[in-house]
Design a protein around this motif. Sequence first.
Motif, PDB file in Angstrom:
ATOM      1  N   GLY A   1       0.794  -1.226   0.000  1.00  0.00           N
ATOM      2  CA  GLY A   1       0.000   0.000   0.000  1.00  0.00           C
ATOM      3  C   GLY A   1       0.826   1.275   0.000  1.00  0.00           C
ATOM      4  N   ASN A   2       2.151   1.164   0.127  1.00  0.00           N
ATOM      5  CA  ASN A   2       2.996   2.358   0.056  1.00  0.00           C
ATOM      6  C   ASN A   2       2.935   2.935  -1.349  1.00  0.00           C
ATOM      7  OD1 ASN A   2       3.779   1.969   2.690  1.00  0.00           O
ATOM      8  ND2 ASN A   2       5.714   0.983   2.161  1.00  0.00           N
ATOM      9  N   LYS A   3       2.883   4.238  -1.431  1.00  0.00           N
ATOM     10  CA  LYS A   3       2.802   4.912  -2.728  1.00  0.00           C
ATOM     11  C   LYS A   3       3.914   5.955  -2.839  1.00  0.00           C
ATOM     12  CE  LYS A   3      -2.150   4.158  -3.284  1.00  0.00           C
ATOM     13  NZ  LYS A   3      -1.959   2.788  -3.414  1.00  0.00           N
ATOM     14  N   GLY A   4       5.111   5.567  -2.415  1.00  0.00           N
ATOM     15  CA  GLY A   4       6.254   6.479  -2.438  1.00  0.00           C
ATOM     16  C   GLY A   4       6.797   6.679  -3.833  1.00  0.00           C
ATOM     17  N   GLU A   5       7.504   7.763  -3.973  1.00  0.00           N
ATOM     18  CA  GLU A   5       8.164   8.081  -5.244  1.00  0.00           C
ATOM     19  C   GLU A   5       9.346   7.135  -5.442  1.00  0.00           C
ATOM     20  OE1 GLU A   5      10.610  11.828  -7.148  1.00  0.00           O
ATOM     21  OE2 GLU A   5       9.215  12.212  -5.508  1.00  0.00           O
ATOM     22  N   ILE A   6       9.500   6.678  -6.677  1.00  0.00           N
ATOM     23  CA  ILE A   6      10.573   5.750  -7.026  1.00  0.00           C
ATOM     24  C   ILE A   6      11.926   6.464  -6.948  1.00  0.00           C
ATOM     25  CG2 ILE A   6      11.520   4.415  -8.971  1.00  0.00           C
ATOM     26  CD1 ILE A   6       9.084   3.148  -7.706  1.00  0.00           C
ATOM     27  N   PHE A   7      12.940   5.742  -6.488  1.00  0.00           N
ATOM     28  CA  PHE A   7      14.311   6.241  -6.446  1.00  0.00           C
ATOM     29  C   PHE A   7      15.010   5.921  -7.763  1.00  0.00           C
ATOM     30  CE2 PHE A   7      13.463   5.878  -1.953  1.00  0.00           C
ATOM     31  CZ  PHE A   7      14.211   6.900  -1.381  1.00  0.00           C
ATOM     32  N   THR A   8      15.905   6.791  -8.179  1.00  0.00           N
ATOM     33  CA  THR A   8      16.794   6.482  -9.297  1.00  0.00           C
ATOM     34  C   THR A   8      18.135   6.055  -8.702  1.00  0.00           C
ATOM     35  OG1 THR A   8      17.695   8.722  -9.463  1.00  0.00           O
ATOM     36  CG2 THR A   8      15.703   8.229 -10.773  1.00  0.00           C
ATOM     37  N   ILE A   9      18.916   5.326  -9.475  1.00  0.00           N
ATOM     38  CA  ILE A   9      20.245   4.931  -9.015  1.00  0.00           C
ATOM     39  C   ILE A   9      21.085   6.174  -8.747  1.00  0.00           C
ATOM     40  CG2 ILE A   9      21.102   4.604 -11.367  1.00  0.00           C
ATOM     41  CD1 ILE A   9      22.229   2.612  -8.288  1.00  0.00           C
ATOM     42  N   ARG A  10      20.909   7.201  -9.555  1.00  0.00           N
ATOM     43  CA  ARG A  10      21.655   8.452  -9.358  1.00  0.00           C
ATOM     44  C   ARG A  10      21.310   9.075  -8.000  1.00  0.00           C
ATOM     45  NH1 ARG A  10      21.751  12.204 -14.177  1.00  0.00           N
ATOM     46  NH2 ARG A  10      23.748  11.206 -14.463  1.00  0.00           N
TER      47      ARG A  10
END
Length: 144
Positions: A120-129
Amino acid sequence: MKRVRQPILMVRVLAVLASGASVMSCFSNRQNEGATLYATHCSNCHGSQGEGLKRLIPPLAGADYLVKNRSGLACLVRKGLNGPLVVNGVEFNQVMPAADTHLTDSQITNILNFVQTSWGNKGEIFTIREVSEQLRGCGASDGR
């Protein structure tokens, strides 16, 4: 003449489909890496569904900490934690072991993205950078 063209066309179509399937399997394996890494390195403490363990280990499912502390999550995974933190209004004060030597920047990115989008988490995706920059900030990037 048409009979010769049809088999050549079929061979080309099959080659394109086969290469597409091969490429898709690569992405599928990487896409699922976060879940696999979480199961291996995190679920023993945080639970298979991110539920945590009562007042000993904080939940990751629905955790306000993930949103409030986004800029430090990569360093938290790499360096661990020794001291109190508050998740959903509850204080936790157990040692979280560091992942200094056994997880790459890329693997930490995949774990964080799995946590950000699971239960149910709707966090923003991380980039490798982004993760590598966070890790450089705490002196912990391995560049991989």
